[in-house]
Design a protein around this motif. Structure first.
Motif, PDB file in Angstrom:
ATOM      1  N   ASP A  64     -26.978 -15.168  24.230  1.00 14.40           N
ATOM      2  CA  ASP A  64     -25.923 -14.532  23.443  1.00 14.40           C
ATOM      3  C   ASP A  64     -25.209 -13.442  24.219  1.00 14.40           C
ATOM      4  O   ASP A  64     -25.774 -12.836  25.138  1.00 14.40           O
ATOM      5  CB  ASP A  64     -26.503 -13.925  22.168  1.00 14.40           C
ATOM      6  CG  ASP A  64     -27.139 -14.960  21.257  1.00 14.40           C
ATOM      7  OD1 ASP A  64     -26.808 -16.153  21.395  1.00 14.40           O
ATOM      8  OD2 ASP A  64     -27.966 -14.573  20.405  1.00 14.40           O
ATOM      9  N   SER A  66     -21.128 -10.980  24.426  1.00 10.67           N
ATOM     10  CA  SER A  66     -19.750 -10.731  24.027  1.00 10.67           C
ATOM     11  C   SER A  66     -18.993 -10.238  25.247  1.00 10.67           C
ATOM     12  O   SER A  66     -19.579  -9.765  26.220  1.00 10.67           O
ATOM     13  CB  SER A  66     -19.690  -9.689  22.907  1.00 10.67           C
ATOM     14  OG  SER A  66     -20.274  -8.465  23.348  1.00 10.67           O
ATOM     15  N   ARG A  84     -10.802 -11.076  23.227  1.00  8.64           N
ATOM     16  CA  ARG A  84     -12.167 -10.575  23.008  1.00  8.64           C
ATOM     17  C   ARG A  84     -12.952 -11.636  22.249  1.00  8.64           C
ATOM     18  O   ARG A  84     -12.465 -12.186  21.258  1.00  8.64           O
ATOM     19  CB  ARG A  84     -12.129  -9.260  22.229  1.00  8.64           C
ATOM     20  CG  ARG A  84     -11.367  -8.160  22.948  1.00  8.64           C
ATOM     21  CD  ARG A  84     -11.093  -6.959  22.052  1.00  8.64           C
ATOM     22  NE  ARG A  84     -12.314  -6.322  21.598  1.00  8.64           N
ATOM     23  CZ  ARG A  84     -12.848  -6.455  20.394  1.00  8.64           C
ATOM     24  NH1 ARG A  84     -12.262  -7.234  19.479  1.00  8.64           N
ATOM     25  NH2 ARG A  84     -13.965  -5.844  20.078  1.00  8.64           N
ATOM     26  N   TRP A  86     -17.085 -13.519  21.175  1.00  8.29           N
ATOM     27  CA  TRP A  86     -18.548 -13.567  21.162  1.00  8.29           C
ATOM     28  C   TRP A  86     -18.963 -14.967  21.557  1.00  8.29           C
ATOM     29  O   TRP A  86     -18.234 -15.939  21.296  1.00  8.29           O
ATOM     30  CB  TRP A  86     -19.135 -13.155  19.810  1.00  8.29           C
ATOM     31  CG  TRP A  86     -18.846 -14.028  18.622  1.00  8.29           C
ATOM     32  CD1 TRP A  86     -17.730 -14.045  17.846  1.00  8.29           C
ATOM     33  CD2 TRP A  86     -19.740 -15.017  18.053  1.00  8.29           C
ATOM     34  NE1 TRP A  86     -17.854 -14.966  16.821  1.00  8.29           N
ATOM     35  CE2 TRP A  86     -19.074 -15.578  16.920  1.00  8.29           C
ATOM     36  CE3 TRP A  86     -21.019 -15.467  18.368  1.00  8.29           C
ATOM     37  CZ2 TRP A  86     -19.656 -16.570  16.117  1.00  8.29           C
ATOM     38  CZ3 TRP A  86     -21.602 -16.443  17.571  1.00  8.29           C
ATOM     39  CH2 TRP A  86     -20.921 -16.996  16.468  1.00  8.29           C
ATOM     40  N   TYR A  88     -22.323 -17.912  22.228  1.00 10.52           N
ATOM     41  CA  TYR A  88     -23.701 -18.276  21.882  1.00 10.52           C
ATOM     42  C   TYR A  88     -24.110 -19.501  22.693  1.00 10.52           C
ATOM     43  O   TYR A  88     -23.292 -20.256  23.183  1.00 10.52           O
ATOM     44  CB  TYR A  88     -23.839 -18.532  20.380  1.00 10.52           C
ATOM     45  CG  TYR A  88     -23.191 -19.802  19.876  1.00 10.52           C
ATOM     46  CD1 TYR A  88     -23.950 -20.954  19.646  1.00 10.52           C
ATOM     47  CD2 TYR A  88     -21.822 -19.866  19.608  1.00 10.52           C
ATOM     48  CE1 TYR A  88     -23.365 -22.126  19.175  1.00 10.52           C
ATOM     49  CE2 TYR A  88     -21.228 -21.023  19.136  1.00 10.52           C
ATOM     50  CZ  TYR A  88     -22.005 -22.150  18.924  1.00 10.52           C
ATOM     51  OH  TYR A  88     -21.415 -23.312  18.470  1.00 10.52           O
ATOM     52  N   THR A  98     -26.006 -15.043  29.834  1.00 10.98           N
ATOM     53  CA  THR A  98     -25.097 -13.896  29.751  1.00 10.98           C
ATOM     54  C   THR A  98     -25.576 -12.667  30.513  1.00 10.98           C
ATOM     55  O   THR A  98     -24.891 -11.637  30.486  1.00 10.98           O
ATOM     56  CB  THR A  98     -24.868 -13.507  28.279  1.00 10.98           C
ATOM     57  OG1 THR A  98     -26.126 -13.176  27.670  1.00 10.98           O
ATOM     58  CG2 THR A  98     -24.204 -14.642  27.519  1.00 10.98           C
ATOM     59  N   LEU A 113     -13.506 -12.614  18.636  1.00 17.71           N
ATOM     60  CA  LEU A 113     -14.087 -11.413  18.043  1.00 17.71           C
ATOM     61  C   LEU A 113     -12.968 -10.703  17.290  1.00 17.71           C
ATOM     62  O   LEU A 113     -12.000 -10.244  17.908  1.00 17.71           O
ATOM     63  CB  LEU A 113     -14.659 -10.525  19.145  1.00 17.71           C
ATOM     64  CG  LEU A 113     -15.675  -9.461  18.778  1.00 17.71           C
ATOM     65  CD1 LEU A 113     -16.892 -10.064  18.086  1.00 17.71           C
ATOM     66  CD2 LEU A 113     -16.120  -8.707  20.042  1.00 17.71           C
ATOM     67  N   PHE A 119     -18.133  -4.975  20.706  1.00 14.09           N
ATOM     68  CA  PHE A 119     -18.911  -5.898  21.514  1.00 14.09           C
ATOM     69  C   PHE A 119     -20.398  -5.895  21.132  1.00 14.09           C
ATOM     70  O   PHE A 119     -21.081  -6.905  21.280  1.00 14.09           O
ATOM     71  CB  PHE A 119     -18.763  -5.564  23.000  1.00 14.09           C
ATOM     72  CG  PHE A 119     -17.422  -5.928  23.575  1.00 14.09           C
ATOM     73  CD1 PHE A 119     -16.844  -7.158  23.323  1.00 14.09           C
ATOM     74  CD2 PHE A 119     -16.737  -5.033  24.396  1.00 14.09           C
ATOM     75  CE1 PHE A 119     -15.609  -7.508  23.855  1.00 14.09           C
ATOM     76  CE2 PHE A 119     -15.504  -5.365  24.939  1.00 14.09           C
ATOM     77  CZ  PHE A 119     -14.936  -6.600  24.675  1.00 14.09           C
ATOM     78  N   GLY A 122     -20.800  -8.341  18.407  1.00 14.61           N
ATOM     79  CA  GLY A 122     -20.632  -9.686  18.931  1.00 14.61           C
ATOM     80  C   GLY A 122     -21.852 -10.194  19.664  1.00 14.61           C
ATOM     81  O   GLY A 122     -22.241 -11.360  19.538  1.00 14.61           O
ATOM     82  N   ALA A 123     -22.490  -9.314  20.435  1.00 15.96           N
ATOM     83  CA  ALA A 123     -23.669  -9.715  21.198  1.00 15.96           C
ATOM     84  C   ALA A 123     -24.905  -9.875  20.321  1.00 15.96           C
ATOM     85  O   ALA A 123     -25.893 -10.486  20.740  1.00 15.96           O
ATOM     86  CB  ALA A 123     -23.946  -8.696  22.300  1.00 15.96           C
ATOM     87  N   THR A 292     -17.756 -16.028  12.052  1.00 18.86           N
ATOM     88  CA  THR A 292     -16.534 -15.337  12.473  1.00 18.86           C
ATOM     89  C   THR A 292     -15.749 -14.842  11.257  1.00 18.86           C
ATOM     90  O   THR A 292     -15.192 -13.731  11.260  1.00 18.86           O
ATOM     91  CB  THR A 292     -15.667 -16.262  13.337  1.00 18.86           C
ATOM     92  OG1 THR A 292     -16.408 -16.647  14.510  1.00 18.86           O
ATOM     93  CG2 THR A 292     -14.387 -15.568  13.777  1.00 18.86           C
TER      94      THR A 292
END
Length: 348
Positions: A64, A66, A84, A86, A88, A98, A113, A119, A122-123, A292
């Motif tokens: 995972d 971002s 921007r 995210w 997976y 990542t 995102l 971020f 997102g992560a 999302t």
């Protein structure tokens, strides 16, 4: 670019920091400049060899993260440099996790995102949020997609409400209109589950835990999101209604699972085992899109005040980040890959 790699299975000592060339995206691929990498149990288990074969060459860990789209390959639409995002499953079937400054992955694993979402949030998605979404959409008489109102009138029991998956399940269930009941092991985790949005919190160690849940749901719980089936099965069966679903994504504690057939027949219990890596692209796409949408609605915040404490490490201490997750650190462990953009102001 800087990257963390390993070439053999083992403990955290197999992880090393190296310099690599920035990879180029191929057809259907996207290159992302990683801001924050999220660490999950699946990451250290894969690295250790517990759930994955020994690597064939260098592998970058962590599923995972971002960051920002840096380049797109031929045929990619809907994503442009500067977006921007995210991401997976960056390392699923690929050596491109990542824990590096730039990663290349299939476009379908890269999601926008929304404005105002940082971020860090997102992560923290990926494995926890996609797993939680699947667990909430497997009921025979329930929805296959989540949106506001999709779970209205339903009661969801989330085991381990202070964990990353439990946290996401509480937030998604509440966003979709369910009554969220969480079980925890003590006061500190109860605070976190409440901060995540749980309407009711029960200590599963209480002698009257089942009665407490039944007071919330006299006719029985509709859906269970379960992380320790062996330990919690009797409680689950004491509180679910006939036709309820029990979605199982782990068996923490390793207690053997023994099903007594007759009580489950009477209840018409539906057990659904959940693993995101084999649940099919259509389910992954549904989860990514709905997650999302929930982000856009502000339904998935992170941080201590939202029930998911964040523990941070710089990229060069990825080994310590893996060790922290393996040790059971409560909340979410994050790695700051690009220090100038990690936790950006868009998350304020």
């Amino acid at each position: 670019m800087k990257a963390i790699v390993y070439s053999e299975s083992g403990g955290t000592d197999v992880l090393r920091l190296v310099e690599r060339e920035v990879p180029e995206p191929g057809p259907g691929e996207v290159r992302v400049r990683v801001a924050v990498s999220g660490v999950n149990p699946t990451d250290w288990k894969s690295r250790s060899g517990a759930t994955a074969a020994a690597p064939d060459g260098e592998v970058v860990p962590n599923q995972d993260g971002s960051g920002t789209v840096d380049a797109v390959g031929e045929g990619v639409t809907g994503l442009t440099p500067g977006d921007r995002v995210w991401v997976y499953m960056a390392a699923q079937g690929r050596p491109t996790g990542t824990a590096q400054e730039f990663t290349v992955l299939p476009a379908e694993r890269v999601l926008p995102l929304p404005d105002g979402v940082g971020f860090d949030a997102g992560a923290a998605l990926g494995v926890p949020a996609v797993t939680a979404h699947r667990a909430l959409t497997v009921a025979e008489d329930g929805p296959r997609r989540l949106a506001p109102g999709a779970l209205t009138g339903r009661t969801v029991l989330v085991a381990g409400g202070a964990g990353a998956v439990g946290h996401a399940a509480i937030q998604l269930a509440r966003w979709a209109g369910a009554t969220a009941v969480a079980t925890v092991s003590g006061p500190r985790k109860a605070e976190l589950a409440r901060a995540a949005g749980a309407h009711h919190v029960v200590n599963y160690r209480d002698a009257d835990a089942a009665e407490q849940v039944r007071r919330v749901a006299p006719d029985g719980v509709d859906q269970v999101v379960e992380l320790a089936l062996g330990a919690n099965l009797q409680l689950d069966l004491a509180v679910v209604r006939p036709g309820a679903s029990i979605a199982v994504y782990a068996n923490d504690g390793g207690v053997p699972v023994e099903l007594d057939v007759r009580p489950n027949m009477v209840l018409n219990t539906r057990f659904q085992f959940v693993l995101m890596y084999t649940m099919g692209q259509h389910n992954l796409d549904a989860a990514a899109q709905d997650v999302t949408a929930a982000l856009r609605d502000g339904a998935l915040p992170v941080g201590e005040e939202h029930g998911l404490p964040l523990t941070r490490f710089p990229l060069e201490r990825t080994a310590d980040a893996h060790a922290a997750v393996e040790a059971g650190t409560v909340g979410k462990v994050l790695i700051d890959v690009a220090g100038d953009v990690a936790g950006d102001v868009a998350g304020a």
